[in-house]
Design a protein around this motif. Structure first.
Motif, short mmCIF file in Angstrom:
data_model
loop_
_atom_site.label_atom_id
_atom_site.label_comp_id
_atom_site.label_asym_id
_atom_site.label_seq_id
_atom_site.Cartn_x
_atom_site.Cartn_y
_atom_site.Cartn_z
N UNK A 76 57.82 -40.37 -64.43
CA UNK A 76 57.54 -39.99 -62.82
C UNK A 76 58.16 -40.73 -62.30
N UNK A 77 57.71 -41.50 -62.47
CA UNK A 77 57.98 -43.34 -61.35
C UNK A 77 59.86 -43.56 -61.40
N UNK A 78 59.99 -43.28 -62.71
CA UNK A 78 61.53 -44.31 -62.50
C UNK A 78 62.20 -42.76 -62.49
N UNK A 208 66.55 -41.80 -67.35
CA UNK A 208 65.42 -42.45 -67.12
C UNK A 208 65.64 -43.22 -68.95
N UNK A 209 65.32 -44.52 -68.27
CA UNK A 209 65.23 -45.74 -69.90
C UNK A 209 64.68 -44.52 -71.43
N UNK A 231 69.72 -45.13 -64.16
CA UNK A 231 68.67 -45.30 -64.58
C UNK A 231 67.83 -45.68 -64.45
N UNK A 232 66.66 -46.75 -64.99
CA UNK A 232 66.18 -47.67 -63.90
C UNK A 232 66.00 -48.67 -65.05
N UNK A 233 65.24 -49.94 -65.08
CA UNK A 233 65.31 -51.05 -65.71
C UNK A 233 64.47 -50.78 -66.77
N UNK A 234 64.71 -51.21 -68.44
CA UNK A 234 63.96 -51.07 -69.62
C UNK A 234 63.19 -51.27 -69.41
N UNK A 236 61.12 -54.71 -70.91
CA UNK A 236 61.61 -56.05 -71.32
C UNK A 236 61.82 -56.25 -73.16
N UNK A 237 60.61 -54.96 -73.80
CA UNK A 237 60.58 -54.88 -75.37
C UNK A 237 61.85 -53.68 -76.01
N UNK A 238 61.75 -52.89 -75.16
CA UNK A 238 63.07 -52.05 -75.08
C UNK A 238 64.82 -52.40 -75.97
N UNK A 239 64.45 -53.07 -77.33
CA UNK A 239 65.68 -52.97 -77.35
C UNK A 239 66.63 -51.76 -77.62
N UNK A 240 66.51 -51.05 -78.07
CA UNK A 240 66.77 -49.97 -78.23
C UNK A 240 67.96 -49.95 -76.69
N UNK A 241 67.32 -49.02 -75.23
CA UNK A 241 67.68 -48.96 -74.93
C UNK A 241 68.51 -50.26 -73.96
N UNK A 242 68.25 -51.37 -73.96
CA UNK A 242 69.16 -52.41 -73.41
C UNK A 242 70.41 -52.58 -74.21
#
Length: 316
Positions: A76-78, A208-209, A231-234, A236-242
């Motif tokens: 929801x925040x994203x 969203x991410x 989109x929102x900022x993924x 740090x550990x979300x390599x797939x989204x990045x």
């Protein structure tokens, strides 16, 4: 009812109930059991369901589509941050189309403050958010109500969009990849979204991410048609989204990261490649920084020497 609409309804009934008899399917879609049996056979050939004696069942491992109540409580925040940024793209007096979804509903709440706006939508939730907005005209498509996401779908919705032209379309979906673009798990929703895309000069995808790197059944917006992704900022550990963000940027999609704007760092990723902040230069002893630090003292010594020479000449 067209065959595609009929088969989509059959799929939704099977997903909702797990198993449905041919008789019940025929009653709901208002056709014969012979026709329903033919539809079930075609859907089984596509791997979308399994036939059983006298009915159809959900295939093993096939996930059901989340309904609106479940989606409305995810990220929801994203979604709020994405909607804030997307609303800033809309100018006074524009005409836009807004598709169905929980993120686009958040966008609609912010568009209510844009005067002279015309919004075309197939979403009852978007229309409701704009119902009492001053100087905002809302145009609803026709079609059949799809209760799970409060959207109008089907041939009626698609036909009402023919000949329409607006500045941009705002769409969301169930998944987004660089390979296939935006996609959704519902065939009828995908068809309407494609018609919305055809009506717009620019296409803005709101995702969203959690949707990055997810690929669902029906493509709605190919990557080469997308103008911008908000989109929102993924994490740090979300390599797939990045990785997906980088691949989308490499294919020419303009990317705006809502979290980066909210933190005051500007537009996070724009253009062909995500823009990253350069690290601050490291000052090392004896290097240029040291020379700069020593400059003031050298100048003072030089000025003192000059004053001493002038005083000596006066004494002479």
């Amino acid at each position: 009812m067209f065959a595609a609409e009929r088969r989509q309804l059959i799929l939704e009934m099977v997903r909702a109930n797990g198993a449905v008899s041919l008789r019940e399917l025929a009653r709901v879609v208002q056709t014969s059991e012979v026709t329903v049996r033919r539809d079930v056979r075609a859907l089984e050939a596509e791997g979308l369901l399994d036939r059983r004696h006298g009915g159809a069942v959900l295939p093993g491992g096939f996930t059901r589509e989340s309904g609106f109540p479940q989606k409305s409580h995810l990220a929801t925040a994203e979604k709020t941050a994405i909607a804030d940024v997307a609303a800033g793209l809309v100018e006074e007096g524009e005409a836009v189309v807004v598709g169905a979804g929980t993120t686009t509903q958040e966008l609609a709440r912010r568009l209510a403050r844009v005067p002279g706006l015309t919004v075309v939508t197939n979403s009852l939730l978007v229309a409701q958010a704009l119902a009492h907005a001053n100087r905002v005209e809302v145009v609803m498509t026709g079609g059949t109500l799809r209760g799970s996401n409060y959207a109008l779908v089907g041939s009626g919705a698609e036909q009402s969009l023919q000949g329409l032209r607006v500045s941009r379309a705002f769409l969301s979906g169930s998944g987004l990849t660089a390979e296939r673009g935006l996609s959704t798990s519902n065939m009828l929703s995908a068809s309407v979204d494609r018609a919305l895309v055809q009506a717009a000069a620019e296409v803005v995808v709101l995702a969203d991410h959690t949707k990055l790197g997810t690929d669902t059944m029906f493509q709605t917006v190919p990557t080469d048609v997308m103008t911008r992704l908000v989109t929102d900022e993924p994490p740090p550990h979300d390599d797939r989204a990045a990785t997906e963000l980088q691949a989308l940027a490499d294919q020419g999609v303009q990317i705006t990261v809502a979290g980066a704007i909210a933190s005051g760092s500007g537009e996070g990723m724009v253009g062909r490649r995500p823009r990253r902040e350069s690290p601050l230069p490291v000052q090392r002893r004896g290097g240029p920084a040291a020379a700069l630090r020593s400059a003031p003292s050298s100048m003072l010594e030089q000025q003192a020497g000059e004053r001493a020479r002038v005083a000596d000449m006066r004494r002479r």
